[in-house]
Design an enzyme around this catalytic site. Structure first.
Site, PDB file in Angstrom:
ATOM      1  N   ARG A 108      63.800  19.211  44.595  1.00 42.68           N
ATOM      2  CA  ARG A 108      63.339  18.864  43.231  1.00 42.68           C
ATOM      3  C   ARG A 108      61.845  18.617  43.342  1.00 42.68           C
ATOM      4  O   ARG A 108      61.428  17.703  44.064  1.00 42.68           O
ATOM      5  CB  ARG A 108      64.077  17.634  42.699  1.00 42.68           C
ATOM      6  CG  ARG A 108      63.430  17.074  41.439  1.00 42.68           C
ATOM      7  CD  ARG A 108      64.264  16.013  40.749  1.00 42.68           C
ATOM      8  NE  ARG A 108      65.418  16.601  40.083  1.00 42.68           N
ATOM      9  CZ  ARG A 108      66.135  15.972  39.149  1.00 42.68           C
ATOM     10  NH1 ARG A 108      65.828  14.744  38.779  1.00 42.68           N
ATOM     11  NH2 ARG A 108      67.166  16.574  38.599  1.00 42.68           N
ATOM     12  N   HIS A 135      65.898  24.384  35.426  1.00 46.40           N
ATOM     13  CA  HIS A 135      66.898  23.438  35.963  1.00 46.40           C
ATOM     14  C   HIS A 135      68.266  24.131  35.945  1.00 46.40           C
ATOM     15  O   HIS A 135      69.158  23.759  35.189  1.00 46.40           O
ATOM     16  CB  HIS A 135      66.895  22.174  35.093  1.00 46.40           C
ATOM     17  CG  HIS A 135      67.586  20.990  35.706  1.00 46.40           C
ATOM     18  ND1 HIS A 135      68.078  20.975  37.000  1.00 46.40           N
ATOM     19  CD2 HIS A 135      67.881  19.755  35.193  1.00 46.40           C
ATOM     20  CE1 HIS A 135      68.631  19.802  37.245  1.00 46.40           C
ATOM     21  NE2 HIS A 135      68.521  19.049  36.169  1.00 46.40           N
ATOM     22  N   GLN A 138      71.797  22.320  36.224  1.00 38.18           N
ATOM     23  CA  GLN A 138      72.184  21.610  35.006  1.00 38.18           C
ATOM     24  C   GLN A 138      72.898  22.540  34.032  1.00 38.18           C
ATOM     25  O   GLN A 138      73.914  22.180  33.429  1.00 38.18           O
ATOM     26  CB  GLN A 138      70.924  21.034  34.340  1.00 38.18           C
ATOM     27  CG  GLN A 138      71.215  20.285  33.056  1.00 38.18           C
ATOM     28  CD  GLN A 138      72.031  19.028  33.289  1.00 38.18           C
ATOM     29  OE1 GLN A 138      71.676  18.219  34.133  1.00 38.18           O
ATOM     30  NE2 GLN A 138      73.134  18.857  32.569  1.00 38.18           N
ATOM     31  N   ASP A 226      66.814  17.227  24.880  1.00 37.21           N
ATOM     32  CA  ASP A 226      66.419  16.589  26.141  1.00 37.21           C
ATOM     33  C   ASP A 226      65.349  15.563  25.807  1.00 37.21           C
ATOM     34  O   ASP A 226      64.814  15.520  24.683  1.00 37.21           O
ATOM     35  CB  ASP A 226      65.906  17.670  27.111  1.00 37.21           C
ATOM     36  CG  ASP A 226      65.698  17.158  28.537  1.00 37.21           C
ATOM     37  OD1 ASP A 226      66.072  16.010  28.836  1.00 37.21           O
ATOM     38  OD2 ASP A 226      65.137  17.917  29.350  1.00 37.21           O
ATOM     39  N   CYS A 265      71.356  16.594  28.998  1.00 38.90           N
ATOM     40  CA  CYS A 265      71.441  16.557  30.466  1.00 38.90           C
ATOM     41  C   CYS A 265      71.339  15.148  31.021  1.00 38.90           C
ATOM     42  O   CYS A 265      71.771  14.897  32.138  1.00 38.90           O
ATOM     43  CB  CYS A 265      70.378  17.462  31.063  1.00 38.90           C
ATOM     44  SG  CYS A 265      68.676  16.910  30.745  1.00 38.90           S
ATOM     45  N   ARG A 293      78.405  18.065  36.740  1.00 36.39           N
ATOM     46  CA  ARG A 293      77.385  18.341  37.759  1.00 36.39           C
ATOM     47  C   ARG A 293      78.022  18.321  39.152  1.00 36.39           C
ATOM     48  O   ARG A 293      77.690  19.146  40.005  1.00 36.39           O
ATOM     49  CB  ARG A 293      76.250  17.298  37.696  1.00 36.39           C
ATOM     50  CG  ARG A 293      75.367  17.351  36.470  1.00 36.39           C
ATOM     51  CD  ARG A 293      74.542  18.629  36.385  1.00 36.39           C
ATOM     52  NE  ARG A 293      73.695  18.857  37.538  1.00 36.39           N
ATOM     53  CZ  ARG A 293      72.477  18.327  37.731  1.00 36.39           C
ATOM     54  NH1 ARG A 293      71.960  17.544  36.798  1.00 36.39           N
ATOM     55  NH2 ARG A 293      71.777  18.597  38.823  1.00 36.39           N
TER      56      ARG A 293
HETATM   57  N1   CP Z   1      70.250  15.749  34.498  1.00 37.33           N
HETATM   58  C1   CP Z   1      69.670  15.447  35.678  1.00 37.33           C
HETATM   59  O1   CP Z   1      69.195  16.321  36.423  1.00 37.33           O
HETATM   60  O2   CP Z   1      69.684  14.133  35.977  1.00 37.33           O
HETATM   61  P1   CP Z   1      68.899  13.421  37.163  1.00 37.33           P
HETATM   62  O3   CP Z   1      67.430  13.526  36.845  1.00 37.33           O
HETATM   63  O4   CP Z   1      69.411  12.021  37.148  1.00 37.33           O
HETATM   64  O5   CP Z   1      69.215  14.140  38.446  1.00 37.33           O
HETATM   65  N1  NVA Z   2      63.328  17.785  31.280  1.00 34.75           N
HETATM   66  C1  NVA Z   2      63.641  16.629  32.095  1.00 34.75           C
HETATM   67  C2  NVA Z   2      64.998  16.796  32.705  1.00 34.75           C
HETATM   68  C3  NVA Z   2      65.433  15.645  33.564  1.00 34.75           C
HETATM   69  C4  NVA Z   2      66.773  15.868  34.184  1.00 34.75           C
HETATM   70  C5  NVA Z   2      62.559  16.446  33.152  1.00 34.75           C
HETATM   71  O1  NVA Z   2      62.095  17.443  33.719  1.00 34.75           O
HETATM   72  O2  NVA Z   2      62.174  15.307  33.388  1.00 34.75           O
END
Ligand code: CP
Ligand code: NVA
Length: 308
Positions: A108, A135, A138, A226, A265, A293
């Site tokens: 990530r 992502h 997700q 989101d 998400c 997930r």
């Molecule tokens: N939706 C998601 O990716 O959650 P986290 O940021 O908690 O991993």
């Molecule tokens: N769009 C958000 C998703 C988090 C799971 C981010 O990138 O922070």
């Protein structure tokens, strides 16, 4: 599809074919059913996943870790700064070293280019655990959730309200692979990347950018949104003020199909992108989505390691 030496990378839905996507979804549903009966086949006995988080995570981190353990494997989790990567060791060297120790890497990170660089230099599969661009893990969970509640997604309409961000862009990729309509209402400056929209529309998707949230949700089978501020966004205040008219509330949900579900998400901000009445109401399936997930992560790792 990008092919690594020992398996397949999972970097973006645009880079995998629809048969692979279906295979992962089917396996995820099977693993979910087996787990509910108390059966967890040790498909990943002896397998190790290294996870690197340059950004916070609850769901991604815990679902991958629990998923690995439940299938007999092991997961190691690091934040970006505690590895030597955080003090200047190159991505390429990190990729080669981790490839000697573990069977797959989940990253990530802030920059999708870094993910691509890690994959290009690893001899093991690399999984996208979220970048500023996409992502994909997700969206597999979201599709599994949608199909559990609403049946096959092909031909259905998903409405996206708000920021045309990383999560939206993975939905757009999925529209091309699975043949559903993805209708977005975003402030113009927060639209998804035009090349992502063009790619999907040229590859079997149906991406519609509309003016208002009301237009977007009309008769939709699912309404989703989101957070207004994603991790790493440079100007949170500007985003929040631009997105104020893009809240998913009860009045907006009422314009969707009566059977429509609400997805998010998570993490969510009640009173900003969604009201408590919607996210905690009967149409919301956000905790099924979060649970999924876990099942999807397992299936992704099995696919990456050529076990399915
Ligand atoms: N939706 C998601 O990716 O959650 P986290 O940021 O908690 O991993
Ligand atoms: N769009 C958000 C998703 C988090 C799971 C981010 O990138 O922070």
């Amino acid at each position: 599809m990008k092919q690594s030496v020992n398996g397949r990378h999972f970097l973006d839905l645009a880079a995998i074919d629809s048969a692979s996507l279906r295979l992962i979804l089917t396996k995820a549903a099977e693993l979910k059913a087996q787990r509910k009966q108390g059966t967890m086949p040790p498909y990943l006995a002896g397998k190790k996943l290294a996870m690197i988080f340059e950004k916070n995570s609850t769901r991604t981190r815990v679902s991958f870790e629990v998923g690995m353990v439940e299938l007999g494997g092991y997961a190691l989790s690091f934040n970006g700064s505690e590895l030597q990567l955080g003090r200047g060791e190159t991505v390429a060297d990190t990729a080669q070293v981790l490839s000697r120790y573990v069977d797959a890497i989940m990253l990530r990170c802030h920059s999708h280019d870094k993910l691509e660089e890690l994959a290009a230099n690893a001899s093991i599969p690399v999984i996208n655990g979220l970048t500023e661009y996409s992502h994909p893990c997700q969206i597999l969970a979201d599709i599994l959730t949608f199909e559990e509640h609403c049946g096959p997604i092909k031909g259905k309409t998903i409405a996206w309200i708000g920021d045309g961000n990383n999560v939206a862009q993975s939905w757009i990729h999925a529209s091309a692979l699975l043949g559903f309509t993805f209708r977005l209402a975003c402030p113009t400056s927060l639209n998804p990347l035009p090349e992502v929209v063009a790619w999907a529309n040229e590859n079997g998707g149906n991406i519609q950018l509309v003016q208002s949230p009301q237009d977007a949700v009309k008769n939709a089978d699912c309404v989703t949104t989101d957070t207004w501020v994603s991790m790493g966004d440079p100007d949170p205040e500007a985003q929040i003020s631009m997105l104020a008219p893009y809240q998913v509330n009860e009045a907006l949900m009422a314009l969707a199909s009566p059977a429509a579900i609400f997805l998010h998400c998570l993490p969510a901000h009640r009173g900003e992108e969604v009201t408590a009445g919607v996210i905690d109401g009967p149409q919301s399936k956000v905790f099924d989505e979060a649970e999924n997930r876990l099942h999807v992560q397992k299936a992704i790792v099995l696919w990456c390691l050529n076990i399915i």
